[in-house]
Design a protein around this motif. Structure first.
Motif, PDB file in Angstrom:
ATOM      1  N   PRO A 103      13.163   3.205  -3.465  1.00 38.25           N
ATOM      2  CA  PRO A 103      11.598   3.511  -3.477  1.00 38.25           C
ATOM      3  C   PRO A 103      11.573   3.907  -4.559  1.00 38.25           C
ATOM      4  CG  PRO A 103      11.554   3.776  -1.930  1.00 38.25           C
ATOM      5  CD  PRO A 103      13.401   3.509  -1.788  1.00 38.25           C
ATOM      6  N   CYS A 104      10.381   3.593  -5.342  1.00 40.19           N
ATOM      7  CA  CYS A 104       9.706   4.333  -6.783  1.00 40.19           C
ATOM      8  C   CYS A 104      10.576   4.930  -7.391  1.00 40.19           C
ATOM      9  CB  CYS A 104       8.520   4.814  -6.478  1.00 40.19           C
ATOM     10  SG  CYS A 104       7.934   3.360  -5.590  1.00 40.19           S
ATOM     11  N   PHE A 105      12.179   4.910  -6.412  1.00 43.35           N
ATOM     12  CA  PHE A 105      12.396   6.481  -8.025  1.00 43.35           C
ATOM     13  C   PHE A 105      12.331   7.289  -6.750  1.00 43.35           C
ATOM     14  CE2 PHE A 105      11.552   2.838 -10.723  1.00 43.35           C
ATOM     15  CZ  PHE A 105      12.891   2.364 -11.147  1.00 43.35           C
ATOM     16  N   GLY A 106      12.675   8.124  -5.910  1.00 44.30           N
ATOM     17  CA  GLY A 106      11.888   8.675  -5.128  1.00 44.30           C
ATOM     18  C   GLY A 106      11.893   8.463  -4.061  1.00 44.30           C
ATOM     19  N   GLY A 107      12.503   8.486  -3.124  1.00 37.61           N
ATOM     20  CA  GLY A 107      12.464   7.148  -1.766  1.00 37.61           C
ATOM     21  C   GLY A 107      11.915   8.147  -0.825  1.00 37.61           C
ATOM     22  N   PRO A 108      13.448   9.580  -0.574  1.00 45.13           N
ATOM     23  CA  PRO A 108      13.215  10.596   0.048  1.00 45.13           C
ATOM     24  C   PRO A 108      11.720  11.133   0.347  1.00 45.13           C
ATOM     25  CG  PRO A 108      15.343   9.833  -0.328  1.00 45.13           C
ATOM     26  CD  PRO A 108      14.174   9.815  -2.304  1.00 45.13           C
ATOM     27  N   PHE A 109      10.962  11.133  -0.994  1.00 48.40           N
ATOM     28  CA  PHE A 109      10.236  12.031  -1.629  1.00 48.40           C
ATOM     29  C   PHE A 109       8.462  11.055  -0.617  1.00 48.40           C
ATOM     30  CE2 PHE A 109      13.396  13.140  -4.270  1.00 48.40           C
ATOM     31  CZ  PHE A 109      13.823  14.432  -3.355  1.00 48.40           C
ATOM     32  N   LEU A 110       8.551  10.203  -0.105  1.00 51.17           N
ATOM     33  CA  LEU A 110       7.144   8.764  -0.547  1.00 51.17           C
ATOM     34  C   LEU A 110       7.136   9.321   0.969  1.00 51.17           C
ATOM     35  CD1 LEU A 110       8.493   5.832  -1.614  1.00 51.17           C
ATOM     36  CD2 LEU A 110       7.560   7.841  -2.702  1.00 51.17           C
ATOM     37  N   VAL A 111       5.452   9.566   0.600  1.00 54.82           N
ATOM     38  CA  VAL A 111       4.832   9.747   2.347  1.00 54.82           C
ATOM     39  C   VAL A 111       3.914   8.313   2.656  1.00 54.82           C
ATOM     40  CG1 VAL A 111       3.005  10.639   3.512  1.00 54.82           C
ATOM     41  CG2 VAL A 111       3.863  12.179   2.086  1.00 54.82           C
ATOM     42  N   TRP A 112       3.818   7.932   1.090  1.00 57.14           N
ATOM     43  CA  TRP A 112       2.973   6.417   1.903  1.00 57.14           C
ATOM     44  C   TRP A 112       3.842   5.138   1.654  1.00 57.14           C
ATOM     45  CZ3 TRP A 112      -0.201   8.791  -1.636  1.00 57.14           C
ATOM     46  CH2 TRP A 112      -1.575   9.701  -1.392  1.00 57.14           C
ATOM     47  N   HIS A 113       3.507   4.066   1.850  1.00 57.66           N
ATOM     48  CA  HIS A 113       3.740   3.221   1.503  1.00 57.66           C
ATOM     49  C   HIS A 113       4.354   2.428  -0.371  1.00 57.66           C
ATOM     50  CE1 HIS A 113       4.861  -1.528   0.734  1.00 57.66           C
ATOM     51  NE2 HIS A 113       5.554  -1.753   2.089  1.00 57.66           N
ATOM     52  N   PRO A 114       5.374   2.110   0.033  1.00 60.19           N
ATOM     53  CA  PRO A 114       6.031   2.448  -2.144  1.00 60.19           C
ATOM     54  C   PRO A 114       4.379   1.306  -2.828  1.00 60.19           C
ATOM     55  CG  PRO A 114       7.966   2.030  -0.989  1.00 60.19           C
ATOM     56  CD  PRO A 114       6.713   2.436   0.159  1.00 60.19           C
ATOM     57  N   MET A 115       4.043   0.026  -2.266  1.00 65.41           N
ATOM     58  CA  MET A 115       3.170  -0.048  -2.548  1.00 65.41           C
ATOM     59  C   MET A 115       2.116   0.704  -3.188  1.00 65.41           C
ATOM     60  SD  MET A 115       2.556  -2.828  -3.819  1.00 65.41           S
ATOM     61  CE  MET A 115       1.342  -4.130  -4.420  1.00 65.41           C
ATOM     62  N   LYS A 116       1.602   1.704  -2.510  1.00 62.21           N
ATOM     63  CA  LYS A 116       0.579   2.593  -3.049  1.00 62.21           C
ATOM     64  C   LYS A 116       0.496   3.348  -3.660  1.00 62.21           C
ATOM     65  CE  LYS A 116      -2.893   5.353  -1.524  1.00 62.21           C
ATOM     66  NZ  LYS A 116      -4.740   5.507  -1.951  1.00 62.21           N
ATOM     67  N   TYR A 117       2.249   3.437  -4.448  1.00 59.56           N
ATOM     68  CA  TYR A 117       2.324   4.498  -5.375  1.00 59.56           C
ATOM     69  C   TYR A 117       2.470   3.486  -6.574  1.00 59.56           C
ATOM     70  CZ  TYR A 117       3.960   8.052  -2.321  1.00 59.56           C
ATOM     71  OH  TYR A 117       3.990   8.916  -1.491  1.00 59.56           O
ATOM     72  N   ALA A 118       2.834   2.137  -6.236  1.00 59.84           N
ATOM     73  CA  ALA A 118       3.190   0.850  -7.539  1.00 59.84           C
ATOM     74  C   ALA A 118       1.801   0.480  -8.318  1.00 59.84           C
ATOM     75  CB  ALA A 118       3.747  -0.274  -7.262  1.00 59.84           C
ATOM     76  N   GLY A 119       0.950   0.680  -7.445  1.00 55.30           N
ATOM     77  CA  GLY A 119      -1.360   0.016  -7.039  1.00 55.30           C
ATOM     78  C   GLY A 119      -1.344   1.602  -8.111  1.00 55.30           C
TER      79      GLY A 119
END
Length: 164
Positions: free
Chosen positions: A28-44
């Protein structure tokens, strides 16, 4: 947003230990292991910045072209560079497009220094039936992967995915 959340790439022989043929993978978001929030937050956040700065986004095939493993070849770096150069100069934004019948994205049909058949993946395959089967299989992988995000994404994001 759909493709950013999906984070599709492929593990390719010669670049990944133990990989002998291309394998689809999603992060997800080309950086899954580093995401703290749900991918939709980063996409937004990405969508907001794109709108504010009036940015275009381009999906560039830097992987495989012309057929399945053993038939097709790795995308030539010179072609990838030509596409990136056309993005930087703004030339590609002026190019005509056609919708991809499986993924629904607008596919550029002309780019300086890049053969037309490379731009339209199906045209680069000698065996069109094999391409169609492979494209539908990949679409299914996208759909299966995206199910984990569906409950927290807007309908229009979900509908931006593959149709097959």
């Amino acid at each position: 947003m759909y493709h950013f959340i999906s984070g599709y790439t492929a593990k390719v022989a010669g670049t990944e230990v133990g990989v002998t043929e291309p394998q689809a993978t999603f992060s997800p978001c080309f950086g899954g292991p580093f995401l703290v929030w749900h991918p939709m937050k980063y996409a937004g956040l990405l969508a907001e910045k794109m709108q504010r700065h009036r940015s275009n986004v381009w999906l560039v095939n830097t992987g495989w072209s012309g057929g399945a493993h053993g038939v097709g070849k790795r995308m030539k770096l010179s072609l990838t560079r030509a596409i990136i150069d056309a993005i930087h100069t703004g030339q590609i934004a002026k190019s005509p497009t056609v919708p991809d019948p499986v993924f629904g994205i607008s596919v550029v049909t002309e780019c300086p220094g890049v053969p037309r058949e490379v731009l339209r993946p199906r045209d680069a395959w000698g065996d069109k039936s094999a391409h169609d089967t492979t494209a539908r299989k990949l679409a299914g992988l996208f759909q299966a992967n995206f199910r984990q995000y569906e409950e927290r994404v807007a309908r229009e994001v979900k509908e931006a995915g593959p149709r097959a």
